[in-house]
Design a protein around this motif. Structure first.
Motif, PDB file in Angstrom:
ATOM      1  N   ASP A 399     -50.461  23.395 -41.344  1.00  9.52           N
ATOM      2  CA  ASP A 399     -50.607  23.402 -39.770  1.00  9.52           C
ATOM      3  C   ASP A 399     -49.513  24.060 -38.881  1.00  9.52           C
ATOM      4  OD1 ASP A 399     -49.016  21.272 -40.480  1.00  9.52           O
ATOM      5  OD2 ASP A 399     -50.036  19.828 -39.373  1.00  9.52           O
ATOM      6  N   SER A 400     -48.508  24.594 -39.549  1.00  6.65           N
ATOM      7  CA  SER A 400     -47.222  25.137 -38.582  1.00  6.65           C
ATOM      8  C   SER A 400     -47.875  26.140 -37.841  1.00  6.65           C
ATOM      9  CB  SER A 400     -46.112  25.398 -39.644  1.00  6.65           C
ATOM     10  OG  SER A 400     -46.543  26.625 -40.496  1.00  6.65           O
ATOM     11  N   LYS A 401     -46.853  26.416 -36.656  1.00  3.44           N
ATOM     12  CA  LYS A 401     -47.160  27.195 -35.811  1.00  3.44           C
ATOM     13  C   LYS A 401     -46.102  28.137 -35.536  1.00  3.44           C
ATOM     14  CE  LYS A 401     -51.173  25.329 -33.712  1.00  3.44           C
ATOM     15  NZ  LYS A 401     -51.404  24.276 -34.724  1.00  3.44           N
ATOM     16  N   PRO A 402     -46.467  29.307 -35.043  1.00  4.57           N
ATOM     17  CA  PRO A 402     -45.061  30.187 -34.748  1.00  4.57           C
ATOM     18  C   PRO A 402     -44.426  29.766 -33.645  1.00  4.57           C
ATOM     19  CG  PRO A 402     -47.173  31.238 -34.489  1.00  4.57           C
ATOM     20  CD  PRO A 402     -47.458  30.093 -34.747  1.00  4.57           C
ATOM     21  N   LEU A 403     -42.985  30.118 -33.535  1.00  3.11           N
ATOM     22  CA  LEU A 403     -42.490  29.608 -31.997  1.00  3.11           C
ATOM     23  C   LEU A 403     -42.434  31.156 -31.351  1.00  3.11           C
ATOM     24  CD1 LEU A 403     -40.504  27.420 -30.842  1.00  3.11           C
ATOM     25  CD2 LEU A 403     -38.609  28.808 -31.788  1.00  3.11           C
ATOM     26  N   GLU A 404     -43.083  31.182 -30.260  1.00  3.33           N
ATOM     27  CA  GLU A 404     -43.361  32.489 -29.652  1.00  3.33           C
ATOM     28  C   GLU A 404     -41.926  32.620 -28.784  1.00  3.33           C
ATOM     29  OE1 GLU A 404     -45.626  34.101 -30.199  1.00  3.33           O
ATOM     30  OE2 GLU A 404     -47.042  32.820 -30.711  1.00  3.33           O
ATOM     31  N   SER A 405     -41.326  31.475 -28.297  1.00  3.26           N
ATOM     32  CA  SER A 405     -39.791  31.841 -27.683  1.00  3.26           C
ATOM     33  C   SER A 405     -39.130  30.543 -27.593  1.00  3.26           C
ATOM     34  CB  SER A 405     -40.191  32.295 -26.280  1.00  3.26           C
ATOM     35  OG  SER A 405     -40.828  31.587 -25.605  1.00  3.26           O
ATOM     36  N   PHE A 406     -37.758  30.797 -27.632  1.00  6.99           N
ATOM     37  CA  PHE A 406     -36.941  29.380 -27.580  1.00  6.99           C
ATOM     38  C   PHE A 406     -36.588  29.337 -26.062  1.00  6.99           C
ATOM     39  CE2 PHE A 406     -32.410  28.022 -27.495  1.00  6.99           C
ATOM     40  CZ  PHE A 406     -32.810  26.512 -27.688  1.00  6.99           C
ATOM     41  N   THR A 407     -37.007  28.330 -25.424  1.00  2.00           N
ATOM     42  CA  THR A 407     -36.918  28.194 -23.846  1.00  2.00           C
ATOM     43  C   THR A 407     -36.040  27.167 -23.518  1.00  2.00           C
ATOM     44  OG1 THR A 407     -38.888  26.802 -24.028  1.00  2.00           O
ATOM     45  CG2 THR A 407     -38.940  29.128 -23.133  1.00  2.00           C
ATOM     46  N   HIS A 408     -35.902  25.932 -24.156  1.00  2.00           N
ATOM     47  CA  HIS A 408     -35.039  24.710 -23.505  1.00  2.00           C
ATOM     48  C   HIS A 408     -33.955  24.257 -24.483  1.00  2.00           C
ATOM     49  CE1 HIS A 408     -39.163  24.559 -21.323  1.00  2.00           C
ATOM     50  NE2 HIS A 408     -38.184  24.185 -20.312  1.00  2.00           N
ATOM     51  N   GLU A 409     -34.310  23.597 -25.575  1.00  2.00           N
ATOM     52  CA  GLU A 409     -33.119  22.981 -26.142  1.00  2.00           C
ATOM     53  C   GLU A 409     -33.581  22.747 -27.871  1.00  2.00           C
ATOM     54  OE1 GLU A 409     -32.581  19.584 -23.826  1.00  2.00           O
ATOM     55  OE2 GLU A 409     -34.194  18.550 -24.718  1.00  2.00           O
ATOM     56  N   ILE A 410     -32.378  22.474 -28.676  1.00  2.00           N
ATOM     57  CA  ILE A 410     -32.706  22.195 -29.900  1.00  2.00           C
ATOM     58  C   ILE A 410     -32.138  20.615 -29.808  1.00  2.00           C
ATOM     59  CG2 ILE A 410     -31.897  22.413 -32.206  1.00  2.00           C
ATOM     60  CD1 ILE A 410     -31.247  25.414 -31.639  1.00  2.00           C
ATOM     61  N   THR A 411     -33.048  19.810 -30.375  1.00  2.00           N
ATOM     62  CA  THR A 411     -32.390  18.438 -30.431  1.00  2.00           C
ATOM     63  C   THR A 411     -32.171  17.974 -31.714  1.00  2.00           C
ATOM     64  OG1 THR A 411     -33.515  18.046 -28.526  1.00  2.00           O
ATOM     65  CG2 THR A 411     -32.896  16.019 -29.588  1.00  2.00           C
ATOM     66  N   ILE A 412     -31.011  17.431 -32.171  1.00  2.00           N
ATOM     67  CA  ILE A 412     -30.984  16.894 -33.595  1.00  2.00           C
ATOM     68  C   ILE A 412     -31.034  15.334 -33.680  1.00  2.00           C
ATOM     69  CG2 ILE A 412     -29.358  16.838 -35.558  1.00  2.00           C
ATOM     70  CD1 ILE A 412     -28.135  19.581 -34.541  1.00  2.00           C
ATOM     71  N   ARG A 413     -32.008  14.732 -34.373  1.00  2.00           N
ATOM     72  CA  ARG A 413     -32.131  13.390 -33.952  1.00  2.00           C
ATOM     73  C   ARG A 413     -31.827  12.748 -35.287  1.00  2.00           C
ATOM     74  NH1 ARG A 413     -37.840  13.560 -31.506  1.00  2.00           N
ATOM     75  NH2 ARG A 413     -37.120  14.442 -29.347  1.00  2.00           N
ATOM     76  N   ASP A 414     -30.770  11.881 -35.587  1.00  2.00           N
ATOM     77  CA  ASP A 414     -30.257  10.853 -36.534  1.00  2.00           C
ATOM     78  C   ASP A 414     -30.537  11.662 -37.845  1.00  2.00           C
ATOM     79  OD1 ASP A 414     -30.404   8.668 -34.823  1.00  2.00           O
ATOM     80  OD2 ASP A 414     -32.696   8.633 -35.066  1.00  2.00           O
ATOM     81  N   LEU A 415     -29.952  12.705 -37.850  1.00  2.00           N
ATOM     82  CA  LEU A 415     -29.892  13.609 -39.193  1.00  2.00           C
ATOM     83  C   LEU A 415     -29.096  13.429 -40.252  1.00  2.00           C
ATOM     84  CD1 LEU A 415     -30.801  17.261 -39.254  1.00  2.00           C
ATOM     85  CD2 LEU A 415     -28.926  16.595 -40.419  1.00  2.00           C
ATOM     86  N   SER A 416     -29.464  12.978 -41.557  1.00  2.00           N
ATOM     87  CA  SER A 416     -28.518  12.773 -42.605  1.00  2.00           C
ATOM     88  C   SER A 416     -29.096  13.825 -43.518  1.00  2.00           C
ATOM     89  CB  SER A 416     -28.672  11.398 -43.041  1.00  2.00           C
ATOM     90  OG  SER A 416     -28.075  10.710 -41.840  1.00  2.00           O
ATOM     91  N   PHE A 417     -27.825  14.087 -44.293  1.00  2.77           N
ATOM     92  CA  PHE A 417     -28.240  15.162 -45.479  1.00  2.77           C
ATOM     93  C   PHE A 417     -27.481  15.015 -46.730  1.00  2.77           C
ATOM     94  CE2 PHE A 417     -27.516  19.334 -47.593  1.00  2.77           C
ATOM     95  CZ  PHE A 417     -28.788  19.484 -47.685  1.00  2.77           C
ATOM     96  N   ARG A 418     -28.013  15.165 -47.846  1.00  4.94           N
ATOM     97  CA  ARG A 418     -27.062  15.360 -49.059  1.00  4.94           C
ATOM     98  C   ARG A 418     -27.573  16.380 -49.877  1.00  4.94           C
ATOM     99  NH1 ARG A 418     -25.997  10.535 -51.614  1.00  4.94           N
ATOM    100  NH2 ARG A 418     -26.291   9.159 -49.831  1.00  4.94           N
ATOM    101  N   TYR A 419     -26.709  17.297 -50.515  1.00  2.00           N
ATOM    102  CA  TYR A 419     -27.277  18.377 -51.312  1.00  2.00           C
ATOM    103  C   TYR A 419     -28.051  17.919 -52.299  1.00  2.00           C
ATOM    104  CZ  TYR A 419     -24.677  21.567 -48.205  1.00  2.00           C
ATOM    105  OH  TYR A 419     -24.074  22.243 -47.500  1.00  2.00           O
ATOM    106  N   SER A 420     -27.686  16.760 -53.133  1.00  7.58           N
ATOM    107  CA  SER A 420     -28.615  16.389 -54.091  1.00  7.58           C
ATOM    108  C   SER A 420     -28.213  14.806 -54.269  1.00  7.58           C
ATOM    109  CB  SER A 420     -28.531  16.916 -55.469  1.00  7.58           C
ATOM    110  OG  SER A 420     -27.055  16.623 -56.004  1.00  7.58           O
TER     111      SER A 420
END
Ligand code: ADP
Length: 668
Positions: A399-420
């Protein structure tokens, strides 16, 4: 075998019709020897009428009588007699069940007359039949050649078409697979699968299938004919089969193990060669040519040893199979001669049986070569499937939709990441908002997680936990292709493709006009250099821009990102190889060309941070400070420490207090 079945179902099944035709062609071609044997039988039995029981005379007596040294009653051995004379005599008991000639054969006279006088068809008819038999033999032979050639043509074309399709799928898969997959697999090893294993499938798959089909066909047809001719001889012939299958299994298992190891070693050698060829500067710089030669020799020697063992085993298998094939045809032949003597079989049928059994056992002996192909094929199919079946983790949701344009902001929320699972967290609890048009500078010591945050924004990896939200939509719900049209990245290590400078700059946007390309090159401060080259933008730069300096490569890489005209630009320390003057020129051009664009700059340089709207300081995967340069500088926290270290490295800051030297920051 499962991998081969999978490959068959996915790719070869669509060509089932053509494969069946191919199989039929090969069965017919392989059945040629049996057809020839059938014709030979007719020739011997019905045309030439060679029959020991009808063989009239040898020194005046039937051959059997002579062989067994039996004297016919009242007929001296050296007297030529007619068969009638023999027929009239009472026969000894052991001969009484035999047919006896009734035709007269003159005891004297010319040979031609004597032949003419033999029983059976007249000689003229025999010669006529002989002519037709020869014609039929040639016809069968030429038909078989024609059919075999047609089969070979199909064999050349169909696997190529199928493997072209497989190659496309493999390439597409390799392009779509996430970076984590590529990180775990050496490029050379992947190349070995995409090239070598595909080649093995192309050369052997259809071959193996048709050989197996041919052998199956021959097994059914030839064994039926053999049973029809003589069940007894057939049983004698087939008695060796279990030995054959046993030898086959034992040796093939060994060959398979060796071949699997060999394929792995081969792939490792590919990786080794690729690494070395891609980095000749390091090898030469450290004077390691001799060591690399020894390394290459050690690796190649391992493959050579395996190869030698495989060849020995293959030859042993081939020898065993041939011996078994010879026994399976020679023993029944010997026994068949006795049957002929006993009158249980005609000479023609004996020859027919021999031809059919040879037509069966010879391909089975050749199966030993086919087994080597099968083993290779099996391993190659497994290796190709491992890639084709690798799950794509970074993919569009249904159900993913295309992003027509970037208008406001990118918010990164509580993001954690490990490579493996094995690696520690590269990013932890990141919370950050990047507004449209903002210039952000990510700062921090090496290994702090700056580049990792950059690749998270590009969605080259998905977060282990937390989200990235673009204009209120989770990044995972945005069509990847549309997001990548909005965002562009200039990586730390500039990667260029062999080709012209123009093709490299236009890589991300082949529709861009020449003016746009030149504008991007100007903004990246590389236009003047390109114009100074004899072939300008059409200059061929060699593999990974071998003929360019590090700084030039970085600027072309920058131009490539600028020409896509992205809304968001991630610059990953992409000016590190530039001198301070060029970098400050680029920064000035950026002010104009990147106005209105959102820029995430990963940089060690204080000059970059001092121009940014916001500085985000990372340490051990966590955000430790955010704010504008001045504010952070005055705070005398982590950022201040970084700046202090940098300024003292450049000998700009003789005193321990960097605050007095603020004005010099831009120079660092
Ligand atoms: P920086 O850009 O700040 O120098 P990175 O984001 O490159 O740091 O790296 C952050 C951490 O992630 C480091 O500990 C690094 O070793 C680790 N790392 C980076 N790339 C990979 C990778 N492909 N696989 C595993 N670990 C990685």
């Amino acid at each position: 075998m499962n991998a081969m079945v999978q490959i068959y179902k996915r790719y070869f099944r669509n060509y089932k019709g053509a494969l069946v035709v191919m199989g039929i062609c090969f069965v017919i071609a392989a059945g040629e020897s049996s057809m020839m044997s059938a014709i030979s039988r007719y020739l011997v039995d019905d045309v030439m009428e060679v029959n020991l029981m009808l063989e009239p005379m040898l020194h005046g007596q039937p051959r059997d009588f002579v062989d067994k040294d039996i004297d016919l009653p009242n007929i001296p051995r050296d007297k030529m007699v007619s068969s009638r004379e023999i027929a009239d005599k009472p026969l000894p008991a052991e001969m009484s069940n035999r047919k006896v000639l009734t035709a007269d054969i003159p005891a004297d006279g010319a040979l031609a007359d004597r032949i003419q006088a033999r029983p059976g068809k007249p000689t003229a008819l025999k010669l006529q039949l002989l002519f037709w038999v020869v014609v039929i033999m040639f016809t069968v032979h030429f038909l078989a050649i024609g059919i075999q050639t047609y089969g070979n043509v199909l064999m050349c074309n169909i696997p190529k078409q199928i493997v072209l399709q497989m190659r496309m799928h493999m390439h597409e898969k390799l392009m779509r697979l996430q970076l984590s997959f590529h990180n775990q697999h050496q490029t050379g090893r992947l190349m070995s699968r995409a090239i070598d294993d595909m080649q093995v499938i192309e050369s052997n798959f259809a071959n193996v299938m048709t050989t197996l089909a041919t052998i199956m066909g021959l097994l059914i047809i030839n064994i039926s004919i053999m049973f029809y001719i003589s069940p007894k001889l057939t049983m004698i012939s087939l008695v060796v089969m279990p030995f054959y299958f046993y030898a086959h299994k034992v040796l093939c298992d060994k060959i398979r193990v060796l071949q699997r190891g060999q394929r792995k070693k081969n792939a490792a050698l590919y990786g080794f060669i690729r690494d070395r060829l891609a980095n000749p500067r390091i090898i030469k710089g450290f004077g390691q040519e001799k060591r690399e030669l020894i390394n290459f020799f050690v690796r190649s020697k391992g493959i050579f040893r395996d190869n030698r063992k495989i060849v020995v085993l293959n030859n042993t298998l081939s020898m065993i199979c041939t011996v078994i094939a010879v026994l399976a045809t020679a023993v029944p032949l010997a026994y068949g001669v006795m049957m002929v003597k006993r009158g249980e079989l005609t000479v023609g049928y004996l020859l027919f049986f021999y031809g059919v059994s040879w037509g069966l056992f010879w391909p089975i002996a050749v199966l030993s070569i086919t087994s080597a192909w099968i083993q290779m094929l099996r391993i190659s199919c497994e290796r190709v499937l491992e890639i084709l079946d690798e799950p794509i983790i970074i993919a569009d949701r249904p159900d993913s939709k295309p992003l027509e344009s970037f208008t406001h902001e990118i918010t990164i929320r509580d993001l954690s990441f490990r490579y493996s699972e094995k690696h520690p967290a590269a990013l932890q609890d990141i919370n950050l908002t990047i507004r449209k048009g903002q210039k952000i500078c990510l700062m921090g010591s090496s290994g702090a997680g700056k580049s990792t945050l950059g690749v998270q924004l590009l969605r080259l990896y998905d977060p282990t936990s937390g989200h990235i939200v673009v204009d209120g939509v989770n990044l995972k719900d945005i069509k990847i292709s549309s997001w990548r049209q909005r965002i562009s990245c200039v990586p730390q290590e500039p990667i260029l493709f062999s080709g012209t400078l123009a093709s490299n700059i236009l890589y991300g946007n082949s529709d861009a006009t020449r003016e746009q390309m030149i504008a991007a090159a100007k903004a990246a401060e590389i236009h003047d250099f390109i114009e100074s080259l004899p072939e300008k933008y059409e200059t061929v730069i060699g593999e990974n821009g071998m003929r360019l300096s590090g700084g030039q490569k970085q600027r072309i890489s920058l131009a490539r990102a600028l020409v896509t005209d992205p809304d968001i630009l991630v610059l990953d320390d992409c000016t590190s190889a530039l001198d301070a003057e060029t970098e400050s020129r680029i920064q000035r051009t950026f002010k104009n060309s990147l106005s209105g664009k959102t820029v995430i700059m990963i940089s060690h340089r204080v000059s970059a941070a001092s121009n940014a709207d916001m500085v985000v300081v990372l340490d051990h995967g966590k955000i430790v400070e955010t704010g504008v340069h001045q504010e952070l500088f005055e705070k005398k926290g982590y950022y201040w420490g970084l700046v202090k270290d940098q300024l003292s490295q450049h000998h700009i800051l003789p005193t321990p207090d960097p605050c007095d030297e603020k004005s010099k920051c831009a120079a660092a």
